[in-house]
Scaffold this motif. Structure first.
Motif, short mmCIF file in Angstrom:
data_model
loop_
_atom_site.label_atom_id
_atom_site.label_comp_id
_atom_site.label_asym_id
_atom_site.label_seq_id
_atom_site.Cartn_x
_atom_site.Cartn_y
_atom_site.Cartn_z
N TYR A 124 -9.14 -29.86 -6.68
CA TYR A 124 -7.75 -30.23 -6.37
C TYR A 124 -7.10 -30.95 -7.55
O TYR A 124 -7.78 -31.57 -8.37
CB TYR A 124 -7.67 -31.10 -5.10
N PRO A 125 -5.76 -30.85 -7.65
CA PRO A 125 -5.03 -31.59 -8.68
C PRO A 125 -4.88 -33.05 -8.27
O PRO A 125 -4.93 -33.37 -7.08
CB PRO A 125 -3.67 -30.88 -8.70
N PHE A 126 -4.70 -33.92 -9.25
CA PHE A 126 -4.61 -35.35 -8.95
C PHE A 126 -3.59 -36.01 -9.88
O PHE A 126 -3.60 -35.77 -11.08
CB PHE A 126 -5.99 -35.99 -9.14
N VAL A 127 -2.73 -36.84 -9.29
CA VAL A 127 -1.70 -37.56 -10.05
C VAL A 127 -1.70 -39.03 -9.62
O VAL A 127 -1.66 -39.33 -8.42
CB VAL A 127 -0.30 -36.96 -9.82
N LYS A 128 -1.77 -39.93 -10.58
CA LYS A 128 -1.65 -41.36 -10.32
C LYS A 128 -0.17 -41.77 -10.36
O LYS A 128 0.67 -41.10 -10.96
CB LYS A 128 -2.40 -42.16 -11.40
N THR A 129 0.14 -42.90 -9.72
CA THR A 129 1.50 -43.42 -9.77
C THR A 129 1.77 -44.05 -11.14
O THR A 129 0.84 -44.42 -11.87
CB THR A 129 1.71 -44.50 -8.69
N ALA A 130 3.04 -44.20 -11.46
CA ALA A 130 3.41 -44.86 -12.73
C ALA A 130 2.92 -46.30 -12.76
O ALA A 130 2.54 -46.83 -13.82
CB ALA A 130 4.92 -44.80 -12.91
N GLU A 131 2.89 -46.94 -11.59
CA GLU A 131 2.44 -48.33 -11.49
C GLU A 131 1.00 -48.50 -11.96
O GLU A 131 0.63 -49.55 -12.52
CB GLU A 131 2.59 -48.86 -10.06
N TRP A 132 0.17 -47.48 -11.73
CA TRP A 132 -1.23 -47.55 -12.14
C TRP A 132 -1.36 -47.78 -13.65
O TRP A 132 -2.14 -48.61 -14.10
CB TRP A 132 -1.95 -46.27 -11.74
N TYR A 133 -0.56 -47.06 -14.41
CA TYR A 133 -0.67 -47.13 -15.87
C TYR A 133 -0.06 -48.42 -16.43
O TYR A 133 -0.28 -48.75 -17.60
CB TYR A 133 -0.02 -45.90 -16.49
N LEU A 134 0.71 -49.13 -15.61
CA LEU A 134 1.31 -50.38 -16.04
C LEU A 134 0.41 -51.58 -15.73
O LEU A 134 0.70 -52.70 -16.15
CB LEU A 134 2.67 -50.57 -15.38
N GLU A 172 -2.11 -34.63 -13.61
CA GLU A 172 -2.73 -35.37 -14.71
C GLU A 172 -4.23 -35.07 -14.82
O GLU A 172 -4.78 -35.10 -15.91
CB GLU A 172 -2.53 -36.87 -14.50
N PHE A 173 -4.85 -34.82 -13.67
CA PHE A 173 -6.28 -34.52 -13.62
C PHE A 173 -6.52 -33.33 -12.71
O PHE A 173 -5.70 -33.01 -11.84
CB PHE A 173 -7.07 -35.71 -13.04
N VAL A 174 -7.67 -32.69 -12.89
CA VAL A 174 -8.22 -31.78 -11.90
C VAL A 174 -9.57 -32.36 -11.50
O VAL A 174 -10.42 -32.62 -12.36
CB VAL A 174 -8.41 -30.35 -12.45
N VAL A 175 -9.74 -32.61 -10.20
CA VAL A 175 -10.97 -33.20 -9.69
C VAL A 175 -11.81 -32.10 -9.06
O VAL A 175 -11.32 -31.31 -8.25
CB VAL A 175 -10.68 -34.30 -8.66
N VAL A 176 -13.09 -32.05 -9.43
CA VAL A 176 -13.99 -30.98 -8.98
C VAL A 176 -15.25 -31.62 -8.40
O VAL A 176 -15.84 -32.51 -9.02
CB VAL A 176 -14.38 -30.05 -10.14
N TYR A 177 -15.65 -31.17 -7.21
CA TYR A 177 -16.88 -31.63 -6.59
C TYR A 177 -17.76 -30.44 -6.23
O TYR A 177 -17.26 -29.36 -5.90
CB TYR A 177 -16.60 -32.39 -5.29
N GLU A 178 -19.08 -30.65 -6.27
CA GLU A 178 -20.04 -29.71 -5.72
C GLU A 178 -20.88 -30.44 -4.67
O GLU A 178 -21.25 -31.61 -4.86
CB GLU A 178 -20.97 -29.17 -6.81
N THR A 179 -21.19 -29.73 -3.58
CA THR A 179 -21.98 -30.32 -2.50
C THR A 179 -22.67 -29.23 -1.71
O THR A 179 -22.27 -28.07 -1.76
CB THR A 179 -21.09 -31.16 -1.56
N ASP A 180 -23.70 -29.61 -0.99
CA ASP A 180 -24.34 -28.68 -0.06
C ASP A 180 -24.06 -29.06 1.39
O ASP A 180 -24.62 -28.47 2.31
CB ASP A 180 -25.85 -28.60 -0.31
N ASP A 181 -23.15 -30.05 1.59
CA ASP A 181 -22.86 -30.54 2.93
C ASP A 181 -21.39 -30.96 3.00
O ASP A 181 -21.02 -32.04 2.55
CB ASP A 181 -23.78 -31.73 3.24
N LEU A 182 -20.55 -30.10 3.57
CA LEU A 182 -19.11 -30.41 3.64
C LEU A 182 -18.82 -31.60 4.53
O LEU A 182 -17.89 -32.37 4.26
CB LEU A 182 -18.34 -29.18 4.14
N ASN A 183 -19.58 -31.78 5.59
CA ASN A 183 -19.35 -32.92 6.47
C ASN A 183 -19.63 -34.23 5.73
O ASN A 183 -18.87 -35.20 5.85
CB ASN A 183 -20.24 -32.81 7.71
N ARG A 184 -20.68 -34.25 4.95
CA ARG A 184 -21.00 -35.45 4.16
C ARG A 184 -19.94 -35.68 3.09
O ARG A 184 -19.55 -36.83 2.82
CB ARG A 184 -22.39 -35.28 3.52
N PHE A 185 -19.44 -34.60 2.48
CA PHE A 185 -18.36 -34.76 1.50
C PHE A 185 -17.12 -35.37 2.15
O PHE A 185 -16.46 -36.23 1.56
CB PHE A 185 -18.00 -33.41 0.88
N SER A 186 -16.80 -34.92 3.36
CA SER A 186 -15.65 -35.46 4.08
C SER A 186 -15.82 -36.97 4.33
O SER A 186 -14.85 -37.74 4.25
CB SER A 186 -15.46 -34.72 5.41
#
Length: 228
Positions: free
Chosen positions: A131-141, A178-192
């Motif tokens: 998924y794509p990921f964007v931080k708020t402007a406040e984060w960088y300040l 700003e970012f693309v976040v990538v995860y790998e897992t063998d258990d979707l329930n645990r990822f949730s």
């Protein structure tokens, strides 16, 4: 100092096949699918394929491509090769989403995490989440110390789920996120459960956007033909 993350370019494309593709007979469809797969694999050896439908309605296949990204020409070579490889199949397929970016060493940790995904490994987990990921402007300040403290909390939560691996791509100035976040897992329930726990961390309030999310089920070499 321990090993640091190397520079790689990672590209994720979400494909949805048109009615013309599904209207073909099964034998013709398998041949066409085989041709598409071969074309994609000609771009780079590091190609991983994932079934998307029925985890979402706007995609059938998720294609993950990875290339070494240290050379400044590597991006141009990859983009040209990818475009050329899929050109003659475009009447059968739409690209519903494309996410890409570069890996780089983290400013919040001194060494490469043992939970970092190796995009060139042939061994893949059953599920991929992107998924794509964007931080708020406040984060960088915020001061570096404030950001570091919140990231330490985030990292500590992630370490409780050592079986879930992650790849963080930087897309500043390259795409809308700003970012693309990538995860790998063998258990979707645990990822949730991991994501639910991360929602309660202090840094969450500085998230502006982390959607749309794509989940793929890995297709190994023996499963590709039956997918078509």
């Amino acid at each position: 100092m321990g090993e640091q993350t190397s520079a790689t370019l990672n590209h994720f494309s979400l494909l949805k096949f048109k009615r013309e593709f599904w209207a073909d007979g099964s034998a013709d469809r398998r041949q066409l699918g085989s041709d598409i797969t071969a074309a994609l694999r000609s771009v780079t050896p590091a190609i991983h394929l994932y079934q998307v439908f029925p985890t979402e309605s706007d995609g059938d296949l998720l294609v993950w491509s990875a290339v070494e990204g240290a050379e400044k020409e590597s991006g141009a070579r990859f983009f040209k090769a990818f475009s050329q490889a899929v050109r003659r199949h475009r009447r059968y397929v739409d690209f519903h989403d494309i996410l890409w970016g570069f890996t780089r060493p983290s400013q919040y940790t001194k060494v490469r995490s043992t939970q970092e995904i190796d995009p060139f490994s042939e061994k893949r987990s059953p599920y991929l989440i992107v998924y794509p990921f964007v931080k708020t402007a406040e984060w960088y300040l915020l001061s570096r110390e404030e950001r570091q403290a919140m990231m330490n909390e985030h990292i500590q939560v992630g370490k409780q789920y050592k079986d879930i691996t992650q790849l963080l791509l930087y897309s500043f100035g390259l795409q809308d996120q700003e970012f693309v976040v990538v995860y790998e897992t063998d258990d979707l329930n645990r990822f949730s459960k991991l994501v639910h726990e991360l929602r309660a961390t202090e840094g969450r309030k500085y998230t502006e956007r982390d959607a749309p999310l794509h989940i793929g089920v890995h297709l190994d070499a023996d499963e590709i033909e039956s997918f078509w």
